[in-house]
Design an enzyme around this catalytic site. Structure first.
Site, mmCIF file in Angstrom:
data_model
loop_
_atom_site.group_PDB
_atom_site.id
_atom_site.type_symbol
_atom_site.label_atom_id
_atom_site.label_comp_id
_atom_site.label_asym_id
_atom_site.label_seq_id
_atom_site.Cartn_x
_atom_site.Cartn_y
_atom_site.Cartn_z
ATOM 1 N N HIS A 254 0.987 -1.175 0.068
ATOM 2 C CA HIS A 254 0.106 -0.050 -0.031
ATOM 3 C C HIS A 254 0.863 1.152 0.026
ATOM 4 C CE1 HIS A 254 -3.256 2.569 1.772
ATOM 5 N NE2 HIS A 254 -3.914 2.034 0.878
ATOM 6 N N LYS A 256 3.322 4.388 -1.065
ATOM 7 C CA LYS A 256 3.252 5.448 -2.351
ATOM 8 C C LYS A 256 4.521 6.089 -2.050
ATOM 9 C CE LYS A 256 -1.506 4.911 -1.492
ATOM 10 N NZ LYS A 256 -1.997 4.356 -0.435
ATOM 11 N N ASP A 261 16.915 10.854 -7.489
ATOM 12 C CA ASP A 261 18.306 10.937 -7.404
ATOM 13 C C ASP A 261 18.869 10.821 -5.975
ATOM 14 O OD1 ASP A 261 18.580 11.548 -10.071
ATOM 15 O OD2 ASP A 261 18.609 13.796 -9.860
ATOM 16 N N HIS A 432 -9.357 11.297 1.735
ATOM 17 C CA HIS A 432 -8.569 10.235 1.591
ATOM 18 C C HIS A 432 -7.189 10.391 2.386
ATOM 19 C CE1 HIS A 432 -6.145 6.932 -0.647
ATOM 20 N NE2 HIS A 432 -7.247 6.514 -0.097
ATOM 21 N N LYS A 434 -4.295 10.627 5.572
ATOM 22 C CA LYS A 434 -3.987 9.789 6.876
ATOM 23 C C LYS A 434 -2.971 10.635 7.472
ATOM 24 C CE LYS A 434 -4.175 6.677 2.683
ATOM 25 N NZ LYS A 434 -5.502 6.313 2.841
ATOM 26 N N ASP A 439 -0.766 17.698 19.571
ATOM 27 C CA ASP A 439 -0.358 18.962 20.171
ATOM 28 C C ASP A 439 0.237 19.878 19.450
ATOM 29 O OD1 ASP A 439 -1.116 18.007 22.679
ATOM 30 O OD2 ASP A 439 0.882 17.214 23.221
#
Length: 514
Positions: A254, A256, A261, A432, A434, A439
Protein backbone atom coordinates in the site's frame (compact mmCIF):
# COMPACT_ATOMS: atom_id res chain seq x y z
CA UNK A 1 -4.65 -30.20 30.95
CA UNK A 2 -6.01 -33.36 29.31
CA UNK A 3 -9.58 -32.38 30.21
CA UNK A 4 -9.04 -28.94 28.67
CA UNK A 5 -7.76 -30.47 25.43
CA UNK A 6 -10.71 -32.85 25.33
CA UNK A 7 -13.12 -29.93 25.78
CA UNK A 8 -11.44 -27.96 23.00
CA UNK A 9 -11.54 -30.99 20.69
CA UNK A 10 -15.22 -31.55 21.48
CA UNK A 11 -16.13 -27.89 20.84
CA UNK A 12 -14.26 -27.85 17.52
CA UNK A 13 -15.92 -31.10 16.48
CA UNK A 14 -19.37 -29.70 17.30
CA UNK A 15 -18.49 -26.59 15.32
CA UNK A 16 -17.43 -28.72 12.34
CA UNK A 17 -20.62 -30.77 12.50
CA UNK A 18 -22.71 -27.60 12.68
CA UNK A 19 -20.95 -26.17 9.61
CA UNK A 20 -21.42 -29.47 7.82
CA UNK A 21 -25.14 -29.53 8.65
CA UNK A 22 -25.52 -25.97 7.39
CA UNK A 23 -23.64 -26.91 4.24
CA UNK A 24 -25.80 -30.00 3.70
CA UNK A 25 -29.00 -27.97 4.11
CA UNK A 26 -27.76 -25.24 1.76
CA UNK A 27 -26.66 -27.68 -0.93
CA UNK A 28 -29.84 -29.72 -0.61
CA UNK A 29 -31.98 -26.59 -0.83
CA UNK A 30 -30.20 -25.40 -3.96
CA UNK A 31 -29.60 -28.84 -5.44
CA UNK A 32 -31.86 -28.19 -8.43
CA UNK A 33 -30.08 -24.93 -9.15
CA UNK A 34 -26.57 -26.38 -9.03
CA UNK A 35 -27.58 -29.68 -10.64
CA UNK A 36 -26.85 -32.09 -7.74
CA UNK A 37 -29.64 -34.56 -7.00
CA UNK A 38 -27.74 -37.63 -5.82
CA UNK A 39 -28.00 -37.88 -2.01
CA UNK A 40 -24.68 -39.74 -1.82
CA UNK A 41 -22.91 -36.80 -3.46
CA UNK A 42 -24.50 -34.46 -0.94
CA UNK A 43 -23.23 -36.75 1.81
CA UNK A 44 -19.69 -36.71 0.43
CA UNK A 45 -19.75 -32.92 0.20
CA UNK A 46 -21.03 -32.77 3.76
CA UNK A 47 -18.25 -35.06 5.03
CA UNK A 48 -15.60 -33.03 3.20
CA UNK A 49 -16.87 -29.83 4.75
CA UNK A 50 -16.97 -31.47 8.19
CA UNK A 51 -13.29 -32.38 7.92
CA UNK A 52 -12.38 -29.00 6.40
CA UNK A 53 -14.30 -27.05 9.04
CA UNK A 54 -12.70 -29.08 11.83
CA UNK A 55 -9.20 -28.53 10.45
CA UNK A 56 -9.81 -24.82 9.86
CA UNK A 57 -11.21 -24.52 13.39
CA UNK A 58 -8.06 -26.19 14.75
CA UNK A 59 -5.80 -23.89 12.74
CA UNK A 60 -7.67 -20.75 13.83
CA UNK A 61 -7.48 -21.87 17.45
CA UNK A 62 -3.81 -22.86 17.39
CA UNK A 63 -2.72 -19.59 15.72
CA UNK A 64 -3.51 -17.74 18.98
CA UNK A 65 -5.16 -14.85 17.17
CA UNK A 66 -6.90 -12.05 18.99
CA UNK A 67 -10.13 -13.49 20.47
CA UNK A 68 -12.28 -11.11 18.40
CA UNK A 69 -10.72 -12.37 15.17
CA UNK A 70 -11.05 -16.00 16.21
CA UNK A 71 -14.69 -15.55 17.16
CA UNK A 72 -15.47 -13.63 13.96
CA UNK A 73 -14.04 -16.34 11.72
CA UNK A 74 -15.90 -19.07 13.58
CA UNK A 75 -19.17 -17.14 13.29
CA UNK A 76 -18.67 -16.51 9.57
CA UNK A 77 -17.84 -20.18 8.96
CA UNK A 78 -20.83 -21.25 11.03
CA UNK A 79 -23.44 -18.96 9.48
CA UNK A 80 -22.11 -18.85 5.90
CA UNK A 81 -20.22 -22.14 5.49
CA UNK A 82 -19.59 -21.95 1.74
CA UNK A 83 -18.73 -18.25 1.68
CA UNK A 84 -16.77 -18.55 4.93
CA UNK A 85 -14.76 -21.53 3.69
CA UNK A 86 -13.54 -19.76 0.55
CA UNK A 87 -13.15 -16.42 2.35
CA UNK A 88 -10.86 -18.10 4.86
CA UNK A 89 -8.77 -19.65 2.09
CA UNK A 90 -8.46 -16.23 0.46
CA UNK A 91 -8.07 -13.90 3.42
CA UNK A 92 -7.94 -15.80 6.68
CA UNK A 93 -5.11 -18.27 6.57
CA UNK A 94 -2.23 -17.06 8.68
CA UNK A 95 -0.11 -20.13 9.33
CA UNK A 96 2.48 -19.42 6.58
CA UNK A 97 2.87 -15.74 7.41
CA UNK A 98 5.91 -16.07 9.66
CA UNK A 99 7.79 -18.26 7.19
CA UNK A 100 6.73 -16.09 4.24
CA UNK A 101 8.14 -12.87 5.67
CA UNK A 102 10.87 -14.10 8.02
CA UNK A 103 13.63 -13.71 5.43
CA UNK A 104 12.49 -10.22 4.40
CA UNK A 105 12.28 -9.11 8.03
CA UNK A 106 15.83 -10.31 8.68
CA UNK A 107 17.26 -8.71 5.54
CA UNK A 108 15.47 -5.43 6.25
CA UNK A 109 16.79 -5.37 9.79
CA UNK A 110 20.35 -5.99 8.62
CA UNK A 111 20.13 -3.27 5.96
CA UNK A 112 18.56 -0.73 8.31
CA UNK A 113 21.19 -1.40 10.98
CA UNK A 114 23.99 -1.16 8.42
CA UNK A 115 22.91 2.30 7.32
CA UNK A 116 21.58 3.51 10.62
CA UNK A 117 23.78 6.35 11.80
CA UNK A 118 25.54 6.29 15.13
CA UNK A 119 24.95 9.96 15.89
CA UNK A 120 23.80 10.56 19.42
CA UNK A 121 20.57 12.51 19.09
CA UNK A 122 19.60 11.99 22.72
CA UNK A 123 20.81 15.37 23.99
CA UNK A 124 18.96 17.24 21.24
CA UNK A 125 15.81 15.18 21.76
CA UNK A 126 15.81 15.72 25.51
CA UNK A 127 16.46 19.44 25.08
CA UNK A 128 13.68 20.14 22.57
CA UNK A 129 11.23 17.24 22.88
CA UNK A 130 11.42 16.05 26.50
CA UNK A 131 7.76 14.98 26.66
CA UNK A 132 8.21 12.90 23.49
CA UNK A 133 11.24 10.99 24.72
CA UNK A 134 9.22 7.78 25.08
CA UNK A 135 8.06 8.00 21.47
CA UNK A 136 11.63 8.42 20.19
CA UNK A 137 12.84 5.46 22.22
CA UNK A 138 9.93 3.31 21.08
CA UNK A 139 10.52 4.14 17.41
CA UNK A 140 14.19 3.28 17.79
CA UNK A 141 13.48 -0.09 19.43
CA UNK A 142 10.80 -1.00 16.89
CA UNK A 143 13.39 -0.72 14.14
CA UNK A 144 12.48 2.67 12.74
CA UNK A 145 15.17 4.42 10.76
CA UNK A 146 17.16 7.46 11.84
CA UNK A 147 15.56 10.64 13.05
CA UNK A 148 16.88 13.37 10.79
CA UNK A 149 17.12 16.98 11.90
CA UNK A 150 18.59 18.03 8.55
CA UNK A 151 15.72 17.43 6.15
CA UNK A 152 13.41 19.95 4.54
CA UNK A 153 9.76 18.88 4.55
CA UNK A 154 6.80 20.45 2.80
CA UNK A 155 3.15 19.48 3.13
CA UNK A 156 1.46 19.03 -0.25
CA UNK A 157 -2.29 19.56 -0.21
CA UNK A 158 -4.39 17.56 -2.69
CA UNK A 159 -3.59 16.12 -6.10
CA UNK A 160 -2.89 19.25 -8.13
CA UNK A 161 -0.13 20.48 -5.84
CA UNK A 162 1.26 17.00 -5.23
CA UNK A 163 1.47 15.80 -8.82
CA UNK A 164 2.78 19.12 -10.10
CA UNK A 165 5.64 18.75 -7.61
CA UNK A 166 6.17 15.09 -8.56
CA UNK A 167 6.14 15.78 -12.32
CA UNK A 168 8.60 18.66 -11.87
CA UNK A 169 10.81 16.42 -9.76
CA UNK A 170 10.78 13.59 -12.31
CA UNK A 171 11.84 16.02 -15.02
CA UNK A 172 14.81 17.12 -12.85
CA UNK A 173 16.13 13.56 -12.44
CA UNK A 174 19.73 13.04 -13.59
CA UNK A 175 20.78 9.69 -12.09
CA UNK A 176 17.80 7.57 -11.01
CA UNK A 177 14.07 7.48 -10.33
CA UNK A 178 12.52 4.99 -7.92
CA UNK A 179 8.74 4.68 -7.64
CA UNK A 180 6.47 2.38 -5.62
CA UNK A 181 2.67 2.58 -5.80
CA UNK A 182 -0.41 0.65 -4.77
CA UNK A 183 -2.63 1.90 -7.63
CA UNK A 184 -1.46 3.01 -11.06
CA UNK A 185 -4.05 3.97 -13.69
CA UNK A 186 -3.63 4.03 -17.45
CA UNK A 187 -5.35 7.41 -17.78
CA UNK A 188 -4.29 10.98 -18.50
CA UNK A 189 -2.15 11.37 -15.36
CA UNK A 190 -0.75 7.86 -15.68
CA UNK A 191 0.16 8.51 -19.31
CA UNK A 192 1.86 11.80 -18.45
CA UNK A 193 4.03 10.07 -15.86
CA UNK A 194 4.72 7.17 -18.24
CA UNK A 195 5.92 9.54 -20.98
CA UNK A 196 8.30 11.32 -18.59
CA UNK A 197 9.73 8.00 -17.34
CA UNK A 198 10.29 6.80 -20.92
CA UNK A 199 12.04 10.05 -21.82
CA UNK A 200 14.23 9.89 -18.72
CA UNK A 201 15.15 6.29 -19.44
CA UNK A 202 16.24 7.30 -22.95
CA UNK A 203 18.42 9.99 -21.36
CA UNK A 204 20.23 7.31 -19.35
CA UNK A 205 18.42 7.76 -16.04
CA UNK A 206 17.87 4.45 -14.21
CA UNK A 207 14.13 4.00 -13.59
CA UNK A 208 12.73 1.34 -11.28
CA UNK A 209 8.99 1.04 -10.65
CA UNK A 210 7.21 -1.31 -8.21
CA UNK A 211 3.43 -1.54 -8.48
CA UNK A 212 1.05 -3.67 -6.45
CA UNK A 213 -0.38 -6.48 -8.58
CA UNK A 214 -3.82 -6.37 -6.94
CA UNK A 215 -4.19 -2.62 -6.45
CA UNK A 216 -3.16 -2.06 -10.08
CA UNK A 217 -4.94 -5.08 -11.56
CA UNK A 218 -6.69 -2.85 -14.13
CA UNK A 219 -3.38 -1.54 -15.46
CA UNK A 220 -3.11 -2.50 -19.13
CA UNK A 221 -0.39 -4.80 -20.44
CA UNK A 222 0.44 -2.26 -23.12
CA UNK A 223 1.22 0.36 -20.45
CA UNK A 224 3.66 -2.00 -18.72
CA UNK A 225 5.20 -3.25 -21.96
CA UNK A 226 5.74 0.27 -23.26
CA UNK A 227 7.70 1.15 -20.13
CA UNK A 228 9.69 -2.09 -20.13
CA UNK A 229 10.53 -1.71 -23.83
CA UNK A 230 11.93 1.75 -23.09
CA UNK A 231 14.25 0.36 -20.42
CA UNK A 232 12.11 1.12 -17.37
CA UNK A 233 12.09 -1.80 -14.94
CA UNK A 234 8.38 -2.22 -14.14
CA UNK A 235 7.89 -4.98 -11.55
CA UNK A 236 4.65 -6.23 -9.92
CA UNK A 237 4.56 -6.74 -6.15
CA UNK A 238 3.13 -10.15 -5.19
CA UNK A 239 1.50 -11.12 -8.51
CA UNK A 240 -1.55 -13.35 -8.01
CA UNK A 241 -2.48 -15.96 -10.63
CA UNK A 242 -4.65 -18.37 -8.64
CA UNK A 243 -6.20 -16.35 -5.77
CA UNK A 244 -7.67 -19.30 -3.83
CA UNK A 245 -4.32 -21.10 -3.88
CA UNK A 246 -2.25 -17.97 -3.24
CA UNK A 247 -2.10 -16.74 0.35
CA UNK A 248 -0.14 -13.66 -0.74
CA UNK A 249 -3.34 -12.02 -1.97
CA UNK A 250 -4.08 -10.70 1.52
CA UNK A 251 -0.73 -8.94 1.94
CA UNK A 252 -0.63 -5.90 -0.32
CA UNK A 253 1.91 -3.16 -0.91
CA UNK A 254 0.00 0.00 0.00
CA UNK A 255 3.08 2.24 -0.12
CA UNK A 256 3.34 5.36 -2.31
CA UNK A 257 6.97 6.35 -2.76
CA UNK A 258 8.86 8.52 -5.24
CA UNK A 259 12.63 9.04 -4.95
CA UNK A 260 14.61 11.29 -7.28
CA UNK A 261 18.41 11.04 -7.41
CA UNK A 262 18.45 9.85 -3.80
CA UNK A 263 17.99 13.35 -2.42
CA UNK A 264 14.32 14.19 -3.03
CA UNK A 265 11.35 12.09 -2.02
CA UNK A 266 7.58 11.98 -1.82
CA UNK A 267 5.31 9.91 0.43
CA UNK A 268 1.63 10.13 1.33
CA UNK A 269 -1.90 9.10 0.44
CA UNK A 270 -2.15 9.79 -3.30
CA UNK A 271 -2.02 7.00 -5.88
CA UNK A 272 -1.55 7.60 -9.60
CA UNK A 273 -4.88 8.20 -11.32
CA UNK A 274 -7.18 10.95 -12.53
CA UNK A 275 -9.63 10.43 -9.65
CA UNK A 276 -6.89 11.67 -7.29
CA UNK A 277 -7.06 14.97 -9.18
CA UNK A 278 -10.78 15.24 -8.44
CA UNK A 279 -11.95 14.03 -11.85
CA UNK A 280 -14.19 11.18 -10.69
CA UNK A 281 -17.92 11.89 -11.18
CA UNK A 282 -18.99 10.09 -8.00
CA UNK A 283 -16.35 11.43 -5.60
CA UNK A 284 -15.75 14.81 -7.19
CA UNK A 285 -13.22 16.79 -5.16
CA UNK A 286 -10.53 14.51 -3.72
CA UNK A 287 -9.01 15.68 -0.43
CA UNK A 288 -5.61 14.15 0.25
CA UNK A 289 -2.23 14.89 1.78
CA UNK A 290 1.30 14.13 0.61
CA UNK A 291 4.76 15.07 1.92
CA UNK A 292 7.82 16.31 0.05
CA UNK A 293 11.25 15.62 1.56
CA UNK A 294 14.68 16.92 0.61
CA UNK A 295 17.80 15.90 2.43
CA UNK A 296 19.04 13.35 4.91
CA UNK A 297 15.77 11.46 5.59
CA UNK A 298 15.42 10.51 1.91
CA UNK A 299 18.07 7.86 2.56
CA UNK A 300 15.59 6.11 4.85
CA UNK A 301 12.90 6.21 2.17
CA UNK A 302 15.45 4.86 -0.29
CA UNK A 303 16.30 1.95 2.00
CA UNK A 304 12.64 1.00 2.28
CA UNK A 305 12.27 1.01 -1.51
CA UNK A 306 15.51 -0.88 -2.19
CA UNK A 307 14.60 -3.62 0.29
CA UNK A 308 11.18 -4.02 -1.34
CA UNK A 309 12.90 -4.15 -4.72
CA UNK A 310 15.30 -6.84 -3.54
CA UNK A 311 12.40 -8.83 -2.05
CA UNK A 312 10.60 -8.90 -5.40
CA UNK A 313 13.52 -9.17 -7.83
CA UNK A 314 16.48 -10.62 -5.94
CA UNK A 315 18.55 -7.68 -7.20
CA UNK A 316 20.64 -6.17 -4.40
CA UNK A 317 21.22 -2.48 -5.11
CA UNK A 318 22.29 -1.15 -1.71
CA UNK A 319 25.08 0.78 -3.41
CA UNK A 320 26.56 4.05 -2.11
CA UNK A 321 25.43 5.86 -5.28
CA UNK A 322 21.83 5.40 -4.12
CA UNK A 323 22.41 6.16 -0.46
CA UNK A 324 24.16 9.53 -0.39
CA UNK A 325 21.37 11.88 0.60
CA UNK A 326 22.80 15.28 1.44
CA UNK A 327 21.93 16.90 4.74
CA UNK A 328 20.15 20.24 4.48
CA UNK A 329 21.93 22.52 6.89
CA UNK A 330 19.97 24.62 9.35
CA UNK A 331 18.53 24.56 12.85
CA UNK A 332 14.89 25.12 11.95
CA UNK A 333 13.88 21.99 10.07
CA UNK A 334 12.68 19.91 13.01
CA UNK A 335 12.85 16.12 13.09
CA UNK A 336 11.76 13.59 10.44
CA UNK A 337 11.63 9.82 10.80
CA UNK A 338 10.50 7.33 8.14
CA UNK A 339 8.80 4.20 9.45
CA UNK A 340 7.96 1.08 7.44
CA UNK A 341 5.09 -1.11 8.57
CA UNK A 342 3.97 -4.45 7.24
CA UNK A 343 3.29 -8.13 7.84
CA UNK A 344 7.05 -8.66 8.03
CA UNK A 345 7.21 -6.59 11.23
CA UNK A 346 7.49 -8.61 14.42
CA UNK A 347 5.81 -5.68 16.16
CA UNK A 348 2.97 -3.68 14.64
CA UNK A 349 5.27 -0.70 14.27
CA UNK A 350 2.97 2.00 12.90
CA UNK A 351 0.09 1.00 15.17
CA UNK A 352 2.31 1.14 18.26
CA UNK A 353 3.66 4.54 17.23
CA UNK A 354 0.11 5.83 16.70
CA UNK A 355 -0.71 4.54 20.17
CA UNK A 356 2.36 6.23 21.67
CA UNK A 357 1.48 9.51 19.92
CA UNK A 358 -2.03 9.41 21.38
CA UNK A 359 -0.68 8.55 24.83
CA UNK A 360 1.83 11.42 24.72
CA UNK A 361 -0.82 14.07 23.99
CA UNK A 362 -1.20 16.92 26.47
CA UNK A 363 -3.60 19.22 24.60
CA UNK A 364 -4.95 17.81 21.34
CA UNK A 365 -5.22 14.77 19.07
CA UNK A 366 -6.50 15.43 15.55
CA UNK A 367 -6.96 12.51 13.16
CA UNK A 368 -7.98 12.47 9.49
CA UNK A 369 -8.55 9.04 7.96
CA UNK A 370 -10.84 7.61 5.28
CA UNK A 371 -11.27 4.33 7.18
CA UNK A 372 -11.57 3.92 10.93
CA UNK A 373 -11.45 0.29 12.12
CA UNK A 374 -9.34 0.55 15.30
CA UNK A 375 -8.34 -2.32 17.50
CA UNK A 376 -9.09 -2.26 21.22
CA UNK A 377 -5.79 -0.52 22.07
CA UNK A 378 -6.28 2.49 19.80
CA UNK A 379 -9.99 2.74 20.62
CA UNK A 380 -9.34 2.75 24.37
CA UNK A 381 -6.49 5.25 24.05
CA UNK A 382 -8.71 7.72 22.19
CA UNK A 383 -11.57 7.36 24.68
CA UNK A 384 -9.27 7.75 27.68
CA UNK A 385 -7.66 10.85 26.14
CA UNK A 386 -11.06 12.44 25.52
CA UNK A 387 -12.27 11.58 29.02
CA UNK A 388 -9.11 13.22 30.39
CA UNK A 389 -10.10 16.49 28.72
CA UNK A 390 -7.81 16.35 25.70
CA UNK A 391 -9.25 17.82 22.49
CA UNK A 392 -9.74 14.67 20.38
CA UNK A 393 -11.11 15.18 16.87
CA UNK A 394 -11.78 12.58 14.19
CA UNK A 395 -12.33 13.69 10.59
CA UNK A 396 -13.77 11.21 8.09
CA UNK A 397 -15.53 11.23 4.70
CA UNK A 398 -19.29 11.70 4.55
CA UNK A 399 -19.64 9.39 1.54
CA UNK A 400 -18.30 5.83 1.21
CA UNK A 401 -15.97 4.33 -1.34
CA UNK A 402 -16.18 0.99 0.48
CA UNK A 403 -19.59 0.57 2.08
CA UNK A 404 -18.60 -2.27 4.41
CA UNK A 405 -15.74 -0.26 5.92
CA UNK A 406 -17.80 2.96 5.96
CA UNK A 407 -20.61 1.46 8.04
CA UNK A 408 -18.23 -0.54 10.23
CA UNK A 409 -16.38 2.72 10.96
CA UNK A 410 -19.59 4.44 12.02
CA UNK A 411 -20.33 1.66 14.49
CA UNK A 412 -17.51 3.03 16.67
CA UNK A 413 -18.98 6.53 16.78
CA UNK A 414 -21.41 6.13 19.73
CA UNK A 415 -18.78 5.14 22.30
CA UNK A 416 -16.34 7.76 21.01
CA UNK A 417 -18.99 10.49 21.14
CA UNK A 418 -20.02 9.43 24.65
CA UNK A 419 -16.37 9.76 25.74
CA UNK A 420 -16.17 13.30 24.36
CA UNK A 421 -14.47 12.73 21.00
CA UNK A 422 -15.57 15.27 18.38
CA UNK A 423 -16.37 13.59 15.06
CA UNK A 424 -16.69 15.42 11.74
CA UNK A 425 -17.71 14.27 8.27
CA UNK A 426 -16.05 15.95 5.30
CA UNK A 427 -18.68 17.07 2.78
CA UNK A 428 -16.80 18.91 0.03
CA UNK A 429 -15.77 15.64 -1.63
CA UNK A 430 -13.98 12.46 -0.59
CA UNK A 431 -11.44 12.66 2.24
CA UNK A 432 -8.50 10.28 1.76
CA UNK A 433 -5.83 11.92 3.96
CA UNK A 434 -4.00 9.77 6.48
CA UNK A 435 -2.89 12.32 9.05
CA UNK A 436 -2.40 12.35 12.84
CA UNK A 437 -1.52 15.61 14.62
CA UNK A 438 -0.73 15.75 18.35
CA UNK A 439 -0.35 19.02 20.28
CA UNK A 440 0.34 20.86 16.99
CA UNK A 441 4.04 19.89 17.12
CA UNK A 442 3.99 16.14 16.43
CA UNK A 443 2.46 14.57 13.32
CA UNK A 444 2.35 11.63 10.97
CA UNK A 445 1.72 11.67 7.21
CA UNK A 446 1.76 8.52 5.18
CA UNK A 447 -0.06 5.62 3.63
CA UNK A 448 -1.41 3.90 6.75
CA UNK A 449 -5.10 4.24 7.53
CA UNK A 450 -6.42 4.02 11.07
CA UNK A 451 -7.59 0.45 10.51
CA UNK A 452 -6.61 -3.14 11.18
CA UNK A 453 -5.59 -3.83 7.58
CA UNK A 454 -2.96 -1.09 7.70
CA UNK A 455 -1.86 -2.19 11.17
CA UNK A 456 -1.55 -5.92 10.46
CA UNK A 457 -1.59 -6.82 6.76
CA UNK A 458 -0.47 -4.10 4.35
CA UNK A 459 3.03 -2.86 3.63
CA UNK A 460 2.87 0.81 4.64
CA UNK A 461 5.21 3.75 5.11
CA UNK A 462 4.71 6.87 7.24
CA UNK A 463 6.76 9.95 7.96
CA UNK A 464 6.71 11.03 11.60
CA UNK A 465 7.37 14.74 12.03
CA UNK A 466 8.63 16.55 15.13
CA UNK A 467 8.22 20.33 15.31
CA UNK A 468 8.58 20.98 11.57
CA UNK A 469 7.18 23.87 9.52
CA UNK A 470 5.18 21.30 7.55
CA UNK A 471 3.19 20.50 10.72
CA UNK A 472 1.98 24.09 10.90
CA UNK A 473 0.54 23.75 7.41
CA UNK A 474 -1.04 20.43 8.42
CA UNK A 475 -2.73 22.12 11.36
CA UNK A 476 -4.09 24.89 9.14
CA UNK A 477 -5.27 22.39 6.53
CA UNK A 478 -7.11 20.44 9.23
CA UNK A 479 -8.84 23.61 10.42
CA UNK A 480 -9.79 24.43 6.82
CA UNK A 481 -11.18 20.91 6.38
CA UNK A 482 -13.38 21.35 9.44
CA UNK A 483 -14.93 24.37 7.73
CA UNK A 484 -16.00 22.01 4.92
CA UNK A 485 -17.35 19.41 7.36
CA UNK A 486 -20.36 18.84 9.58
CA UNK A 487 -20.02 17.79 13.19
CA UNK A 488 -21.84 14.68 14.35
CA UNK A 489 -23.77 15.39 17.54
CA UNK A 490 -24.15 12.61 20.06
CA UNK A 491 -27.89 13.07 20.72
CA UNK A 492 -28.80 13.13 17.05
CA UNK A 493 -26.55 10.20 16.19
CA UNK A 494 -28.11 8.01 18.88
CA UNK A 495 -31.50 8.65 17.23
CA UNK A 496 -30.47 7.28 13.81
CA UNK A 497 -32.80 4.73 12.26
CA UNK A 498 -32.88 1.13 13.44
CA UNK A 499 -31.90 -0.35 10.08
CA UNK A 500 -28.75 1.82 10.05
CA UNK A 501 -27.81 0.52 13.49
CA UNK A 502 -28.34 -3.06 12.34
CA UNK A 503 -26.18 -2.52 9.24
CA UNK A 504 -23.43 -0.86 11.28
CA UNK A 505 -23.49 -3.57 13.94
CA UNK A 506 -23.35 -6.30 11.31
CA UNK A 507 -20.30 -4.81 9.65
CA UNK A 508 -18.77 -4.11 13.07
CA UNK A 509 -18.92 -7.86 13.68
CA UNK A 510 -16.83 -8.35 10.54
CA UNK A 511 -14.42 -5.51 11.35
CA UNK A 512 -11.53 -7.81 12.40
CA UNK A 513 -11.61 -9.19 8.85
CA UNK A 514 -11.83 -5.85 6.98
Amino acid sequence: MKNTLKLIFFVLLLFALFVSLRMFIDVAFYSDVIGIKDVSILGIISILFTVSAFLIGCVIFLENRHPSKTLTWLIVLGIFPVFGFFAYLLFGQNFRRKRMFQKKALLDEQAFLQYKGHEDYEERILRNHKHQELLFRLADRLGALNISFQTETRTLTNGDETFQAILDGLKRAKHHIHMEYYIVRDDKLGTEIKDILIQKSKEGVVVRFLYDAVGSFKLSKSYIEELNDAGVEMIPFFPVRFPILNDKINYRNHRKIVIIDGNEGFVGGLNIGDEYLGKDKYFGFWRDTHLYLRGEAVQSLQLIFLQDWFYMTGEAVLAPEYLQAKAVEGEHWGGVQLVAGGPDNKWETIKHLYFAMIASARKSIWIATPYFIPDDDILSALKVAALAGIDVRLLMPSKPDKRTVFYASRSYFPELLDAGVKIYEYEKGFLHSKVVIVDSDLASIGTANMDMRSFHLNFEVNAFLYDTDSIRKLVQDFKDDLEESSEIHVDRFHKRRLHRRIVESTYRLLSPLL
